[in-house]
Design a protein around this motif. Structure first.
Motif: not given
Length: 338
Positions: A19-29, A40-45, A50-53, A59-61
């Motif tokens: 997260s922008r405030d460096l308090t939360r994080a999420a793995t990328v499945p 594979d940046w162009d395909a993955v970014a 979207a996950l970052s937003e 909005k993510i659990s």
């Protein structure tokens, strides 16, 4: 967006979106490592964005509490780590300390060395050295991570290949440098493992602070909790990052995940002098070699020692509101134990 690498027992860790405030994080499945994302940046970014937003909007659990002590460097190892010397003021000072004249070409043709990239330190991992007599020093820097860059790329092409920015502690063993350079083959033993900030950041995340191929924020360094330096990383940077990347790619292509460093961030004083310490009202220094050079100029010999076992260093950059952008590199210095 902001990305990090979680320790998971493997060499390359697990990719996190932070997260922008460096308090939360999420793995990328579907993407395990940052290197895989860069490959594979162009395909993955778009999916990472979207996950970052979602993470920033709550909005993510199933998120994790972000903890820099549980992170490796964003790229725990890299195919390439090349460090430039974009701040010629720094080059001039450290060469003066070795009684070495600086060629005028250094103002027009970047210096660059190829560092060891197979074993980076985690951002809170100790700096280990065999002896204090090696002259252990910190070097606070900024670095970019690239996508694929073709050989002979122009600075304009290089700019489009910059994917991420990080902070660096490019540890140096100053007392080993003179003998190595005297051999005419460059740094090796005098450049042990570097450490990078817990978080790597995309250029768009930096807003107007990222302009002209430079990051225009003060880079903060601390020694044993006392401020050492706060030079502006965008000032006195003779060569911008696109120029450094293009320089590295002059005769060879660069693979995705290549790290290019700025060299030690260094500002001149307002009057064109080498600059003053923070205690004297100046912007201070990003390494102890500069401190010692100034002491030699003013007093005939250096007084400040290089790092000793038990010392602590911290390197960080904050935004205009005082929030940490990359998280902090926080390291203790210790004697190497086999």
């Amino acid at each position: 967006m902001k990305l990090a690498t979680l320790k998971d027992g493997s060499r390359d860790g697990r990719l996190l979106v932070v997260s922008r405030d460096l308090t939360r994080a999420a793995t990328v499945p579907h993407v395990k490592t940052l290197q895989a994302a860069l490959d594979d940046w162009d395909a993955v970014a778009p999916d990472l964005l979207a996950l970052s937003e979602q993470l920033n909007s709550g909005k993510i659990s199933g998120t994790l509490a972000f903890d820099a002590t549980q992170c490796l460097s964003p790229l725990p190892r890299a195919y390439q780590w090349a460090d430039g010397s974009a701040y010629v003021n720094h080059v001039e000072l450290v060469r003066r300390a070795r009684n070495a004249e600086m060629p005028t070409s250094f103002w027009t043709d970047p210096l660059m060395y190829q560092g060891g990239s197979d074993a980076f330190l985690a951002p809170t991992e100790p700096i280990s050295a065999v002896s204090e007599e090696y002259g252990i020093d910190l070097e606070a820097e900024v670095a970019v991570v690239t996508g694929d860059v073709p050989m002979a790329a122009t600075p304009e092409q290089a700019a489009k290949a910059i994917r991420l920015l990080m902070l660096v502690n490019d540890v140096s063993l100053r007392n080993l440098i003179p003998n190595e350079l005297a051999k005419g083959f460059g740094f090796f033993q005098s450049k042990p493992s570097s450490a990078f900030s817990p978080v790597a950041v995309t250029p768009d995340e930096l807003g107007s602070d990222w302009r002209g191929g430079r990051l225009h924020r003060p880079l903060l360094s601390y020694l044993n909790g006392t401020p050492l330096g706060k030079p502006d990383a965008g000032s006195d940077m003779t060569f911008d990052f696109p120029t450094l990347v293009a320089h590295a790619a002059k005769t060879r292509p660069l693979g995705a995940g290549c790290i290019i460093g700025s060299g030690t961030v260094s500002n001149k004083g307002a009057d064109g002098s080498p600059g003053k310490s923070i205690k004297e009202g100046g912007l201070g220094y990003s390494c102890l070699a500069e401190v010692r050079t100034i002491e030699t100029i003013l007093h005939g010999k250096p007084v400040t020692p290089f790092l000793r076992f038990g010392d602590t260093v911290k390197i960080e950059m904050r935004d205009a509101h005082g929030a940490s952008i990359f998280g902090a590199i926080e390291q203790a210095v210790e004697a190497y134990k086999p």
